[in-house]
Write a protein that holds these residues in place. Structure first.
Motif, mmCIF file in Angstrom:
data_model
loop_
_atom_site.group_PDB
_atom_site.id
_atom_site.type_symbol
_atom_site.label_atom_id
_atom_site.label_comp_id
_atom_site.label_asym_id
_atom_site.label_seq_id
_atom_site.Cartn_x
_atom_site.Cartn_y
_atom_site.Cartn_z
ATOM 1 N N ILE C 83 -2.736 -7.922 -5.429
ATOM 2 C CA ILE C 83 -1.604 -7.578 -4.484
ATOM 3 C C ILE C 83 -1.574 -5.999 -4.196
ATOM 4 C CG2 ILE C 83 0.855 -7.294 -4.526
ATOM 5 C CD1 ILE C 83 0.922 -10.147 -5.965
ATOM 6 N N ARG C 84 -1.859 -5.179 -5.311
ATOM 7 C CA ARG C 84 -1.789 -3.895 -5.302
ATOM 8 C C ARG C 84 -2.997 -3.193 -4.253
ATOM 9 N NH1 ARG C 84 -0.660 -1.119 -11.157
ATOM 10 N NH2 ARG C 84 0.495 0.216 -10.143
ATOM 11 N N ARG C 85 -4.189 -4.186 -4.456
ATOM 12 C CA ARG C 85 -5.050 -3.509 -3.406
ATOM 13 C C ARG C 85 -5.266 -3.921 -2.063
ATOM 14 N NH1 ARG C 85 -8.731 -0.907 -2.065
ATOM 15 N NH2 ARG C 85 -11.193 -1.426 -2.196
ATOM 16 N N ALA C 87 -1.707 -4.179 -0.888
ATOM 17 C CA ALA C 87 -0.799 -3.412 -0.322
ATOM 18 C C ALA C 87 -1.333 -1.997 0.114
ATOM 19 C CB ALA C 87 0.395 -3.190 -1.199
ATOM 20 N N ALA C 88 -2.433 -1.598 -0.790
ATOM 21 C CA ALA C 88 -3.092 -0.238 -0.396
ATOM 22 C C ALA C 88 -3.921 -0.330 0.850
ATOM 23 C CB ALA C 88 -3.969 0.110 -1.689
ATOM 24 N N LEU C 89 -4.279 -1.450 1.275
ATOM 25 C CA LEU C 89 -5.174 -1.653 2.278
ATOM 26 C C LEU C 89 -4.218 -1.689 3.622
ATOM 27 C CD1 LEU C 89 -8.000 -3.640 1.314
ATOM 28 C CD2 LEU C 89 -8.295 -1.467 1.903
ATOM 29 N N THR C 90 -3.151 -2.594 3.560
ATOM 30 C CA THR C 90 -2.431 -3.064 4.450
ATOM 31 C C THR C 90 -1.035 -2.351 4.725
ATOM 32 O OG1 THR C 90 -1.516 -4.932 3.755
ATOM 33 C CG2 THR C 90 -3.747 -5.001 4.817
ATOM 34 N N GLN C 91 -0.675 -1.628 3.618
ATOM 35 C CA GLN C 91 0.669 -1.246 3.695
ATOM 36 C C GLN C 91 1.738 -2.246 3.499
ATOM 37 O OE1 GLN C 91 1.399 2.564 3.256
ATOM 38 N NE2 GLN C 91 -0.770 2.173 2.886
ATOM 39 N N HIS C 92 1.327 -3.353 3.556
ATOM 40 C CA HIS C 92 2.355 -4.545 3.587
ATOM 41 C C HIS C 92 2.368 -5.318 2.010
ATOM 42 C CE1 HIS C 92 4.028 -4.535 7.557
ATOM 43 N NE2 HIS C 92 2.724 -4.354 7.756
ATOM 44 N N ALA C 93 3.509 -5.949 1.488
ATOM 45 C CA ALA C 93 3.420 -6.578 0.456
ATOM 46 C C ALA C 93 3.713 -8.136 0.753
ATOM 47 C CB ALA C 93 4.362 -6.347 -0.596
ATOM 48 N N LEU D 75 4.523 -0.595 -5.290
ATOM 49 C CA LEU D 75 4.945 -1.299 -3.904
ATOM 50 C C LEU D 75 6.076 -1.039 -3.323
ATOM 51 C CD1 LEU D 75 4.067 -5.017 -5.153
ATOM 52 C CD2 LEU D 75 2.624 -3.455 -3.645
ATOM 53 N N THR D 78 5.666 0.332 0.207
ATOM 54 C CA THR D 78 5.130 -0.618 1.196
ATOM 55 C C THR D 78 6.188 -0.750 2.075
ATOM 56 O OG1 THR D 78 5.492 -2.503 -0.115
ATOM 57 C CG2 THR D 78 3.241 -1.641 0.037
ATOM 58 N N SER D 79 6.219 -1.400 3.166
ATOM 59 C CA SER D 79 7.169 -1.798 4.059
ATOM 60 C C SER D 79 8.201 -2.807 3.157
ATOM 61 C CB SER D 79 6.461 -2.399 5.343
ATOM 62 O OG SER D 79 5.822 -3.718 4.970
ATOM 63 N N SER D 306 -5.558 1.534 -8.316
ATOM 64 C CA SER D 306 -5.593 1.390 -6.862
ATOM 65 C C SER D 306 -4.233 1.926 -6.172
ATOM 66 C CB SER D 306 -5.605 -0.159 -6.803
ATOM 67 O OG SER D 306 -5.330 -0.649 -5.315
ATOM 68 N N PRO D 307 -4.210 3.177 -6.116
ATOM 69 C CA PRO D 307 -2.990 4.128 -5.796
ATOM 70 C C PRO D 307 -2.586 3.610 -4.351
ATOM 71 C CG PRO D 307 -4.787 5.597 -5.869
ATOM 72 C CD PRO D 307 -5.276 4.147 -6.357
ATOM 73 N N LEU D 308 -1.485 3.807 -4.018
ATOM 74 C CA LEU D 308 -1.075 3.529 -2.571
ATOM 75 C C LEU D 308 -1.353 4.710 -1.845
ATOM 76 C CD1 LEU D 308 -0.012 0.896 -1.540
ATOM 77 C CD2 LEU D 308 2.286 1.749 -1.784
ATOM 78 N N LYS D 311 -1.074 6.504 4.874
ATOM 79 C CA LYS D 311 -1.954 6.592 5.974
ATOM 80 C C LYS D 311 -1.358 7.707 7.060
ATOM 81 C CE LYS D 311 -4.359 2.365 5.961
ATOM 82 N NZ LYS D 311 -4.140 1.109 6.228
#
Lengths: 111, 91, 102, 314
Positions: C83-85, C87-93, D75, D78-79, D306-308, D311
């Protein structure tokens, strides 16, 4: 009913009531700093009284020591988490509750 | 003796429910964490009573584990979640 | 009704709540919680049901559940890494099919 | 009176489960879920399953709670999805409701008539317990009668850790460990670390005769490692891939090695000689404890890496 049993029942009920009072304090106190007070009292005294009551009828010394160890650990843990919460709350300048203000005026932090 | 333990248990369960109420109510995250800490200690007490009530000595070991690990959540919260959300607010 | 059976029915309730939440929610963390509820419910049914027939502790399902719990926590940890990966890639959870037409 | 307590526990359990799913704030949901783990530990004691209660206490109060809290903190950036309960008219809600109710109905129907077991496995367990090398039935089942299952379970854990390590981001995002500069915390933890290790080893040793064993000890050990990490103590060992992966394999390798020793004497794999079974089991359990603790900890560690990243332009 022997004297020991009376003492034990008194300690048990008193300990459980102490937990109740602690929870009540957690609900009734107005701000974060005062609630720390309720938390640590209930842990220390409530569990302490219950452990004392249980120690009265254990069969071995080792068991009594184990119960005392559990009490000590919970006491340290609750004191530590109370301290950490207070420390971080102070760091972040969370305001104290002013006289006449109720907690309802605070908005929920995490929504 | 058993009925006495049962009465103690009922009072402890009421206390536990009040803790749940504080977690639900908040209003700050710190209040929720403190309520969780208190319910953890209540759980330790309940386990100790269970050990007597059901003649289950291993319940004491469970209480020991719970007592040792109860503060982990508080430390993780103070170290991670709280500071993080503050950072977000500042930016 | 024996106390074992009460907990088996409690496990049934947990399973139902878990399935309900798993389908209803789109946030991945909530889905993970629902998934864990489903797992706990299954464990409760397994132990409670087998013990209610015998009226005493049954060690075989207990050993099974013990293994299950450890695998479940490893699965949860792996899911959190994923999930964290994500979220890091898409900015969505949430998953793309749940994100709506926006 | 007993039924009353059981019913209350079940009600609290179901209430917490619903709250953790349907409360609006995610933080609250995680808190309720951690509390649910605590109540489950109580429930397992009521169900006369102290082994599971021990594991649940260590995992529910320790590892799972921290994993979820930590993920939550990351998280948050995130959005934010809108609260779900406002979209009651959606077909998704009705689908979920029908499925949930259907599951409850079917399961309740299924367990309303108890099944008679075809094979009396418990009799076989108690008959062979004297030859198993331990006196606690659950340890005997897990490490002697059904040791294949346990071996494969550890293999599954190693597999999960391997998947997690392949998802690790490259070294340009090194693990940033926030450090809690609180003197009291460090003083207390100096007391707590040895205690946690001691309790872990106690559970391992006790597993031969009473509730306890490798899984519970491993879960407690993992909590100790996580605590080490959270307060910013040295985790250089975990940064090194050889130690990291070596720790995962250690328990599995020891298990296979000890399990194949009977092959030298013409015995099948994983059958221990009756006279030394106790020592074999203890050896395997020690390896398993260390490995399970290390695997659970490194899963926590890998989710950290895996830090956020924000962008600049989405």
């Amino acid at each position: 009913m022997s004297l020991l049993a009376i003492l034990q029942s008194f300690l048990l009920i008193a300990g459980a009531l102490m937990f109740c009072i602690g929870s009540l304090g957690l609900i009734r106190f107005p701000d974060t700093y005062t609630r720390i007070h309720a938390l640590t009292k209930a842990d220390n005294l409530g569990l302490g009284l219950i452990v004392l009551a249980l120690i009265l009828n254990v069969e071995s010394v080792a068991l009594a020591l184990k119960l005392l160890l559990i009490w000590g650990l919970v006491m340290i843990a609750s004191a530590l988490s109370g301290h950490l919460v207070a420390w971080e709350a102070d760091e972040q300048c969370i305001p104290l509750c002013q006289p006449g203000e109720t907690e309802r005026h605070l908005e929920s932090e995490d929504e | 003796m058993n009925s006495l333990y049962s009465v103690t248990l009922v009072i402890l369960l009421i206390s536990l429910l009040m803790g749940v109420f504080r977690i639900w109510r908040g209003p700050r995250m710190a209040d929720r964490i403190m309520a969780a800490q208190l319910t953890g200690s209540t759980g330790v007490a309940v386990l100790l009573i269970f050990a007597e009530l059901q003649n289950q000595p291993a319940a004491r070991d469970t209480a020991l584990v719970l007592a040792l690990l109860a503060m982990l959540v508080a430390i993780a919260f103070v170290g991670r979640v709280w500071g993080f959300s503050q950072e977000k607010k500042d930016s | 009704m024996s106390s074992y059976l009460i907990f088996a029915y409690g496990g049934v309730g947990l399973c139902g709540i878990g399935v309900f939440g798993f389908i209803l929610h789109t946030h991945l963390l909530r889905r993970l919680i629902a998934f864990n509820l489903l797992g706990s419910g299954t464990f409760l049914i397994l132990v409670g049901l087998s013990q209610s027939g015998r009226g005493e502790a049954d060690y075989i399902p207990q050993a099974l559940v013990l293994t299950g719990i450890v695998v479940a926590v490893a699965a949860t940890a792996l899911a959190l890494v994923l999930i964290r990966r994500w979220a890091a890639l898409t900015q969505h959870a949430t998953l793309p099919e749940d994100q709506g037409p926006s | 009176m007993n039924e009353l307590i059981d019913l209350t526990l079940v009600c609290i359990l179901l209430g917490l489960a619903s709250l953790s799913l349907f409360t609006q704030s995610l933080f609250r949901a995680v808190m309720f879920f951690i509390l649910l783990g605590l109540i489950l530990a109580l429930v397992w004691i009521r169900l006369d399953a102290p082994d599971i209660a021990l594991a649940e206490a260590a995992i529910g109060a320790g590892i799972t709670g921290i994993l979820l809290l930590d993920a939550l903190a990351h998280l948050r950036a995130t959005s934010n999805t809108p609260p779900q309960l406002r979209q009651l008219k959606q077909p998704r809600f009705w689908l979920a409701l029908i499925s949930g109710a259907g599951v409850i109905l079917l399961l309740a129907l299924a367990i309303s008539e108890p099944l008679a077991p075809a094979v009396a496995l418990d009799l076989q367990v108690s008959e062979n317990l004297t030859n198993s090398g331990v006196t606690h039935p659950i340890t005997a089942i897990l490490l002697n009668f059904r040791s294949y299952d346990t071996l494969l379970e550890v293999a599954v854990l190693v597999l999960a850790a391997l998947v997690a390590v392949t998802l690790r981001q490259s070294d340009e995002h090194p693990v940033v460990n926030e450090y809690l500069p609180n003197p009291l915390l460090h003083a207390c933890l100096k007391l707590f670390f040895p205690m946690i290790f001691l309790v872990s080893m106690y559970l391992l040793w006790a597993g031969a005769a009473q509730p306890g064993g490798a899984f519970q000890a491993g879960a407690v050990l993992a909590a100790a490692f996580v605590l080490f990490y959270l307060v910013g103590l040295k985790t250089q060992l975990a940064q090194n891939d050889i130690y990291l992966k070596g720790g995962w394999i250690f328990g599995l390798a020891l298990f296979v090695l000890v399990g194949s020793m009977p092959l030298l004497y013409g015995q099948p794999f994983l059958t221990y000689p009756d006279s030394q079974a106790g020592i074999f089991i203890l050896l395997i359990e020690l390896g398993l404890t260390l490995s399970i603790g290390w695997i659970l900890f490194s899963m926590f560690l890998l989710s950290q890496s895996s830090p956020l990243q924000k962008k600049d332009s989405p």
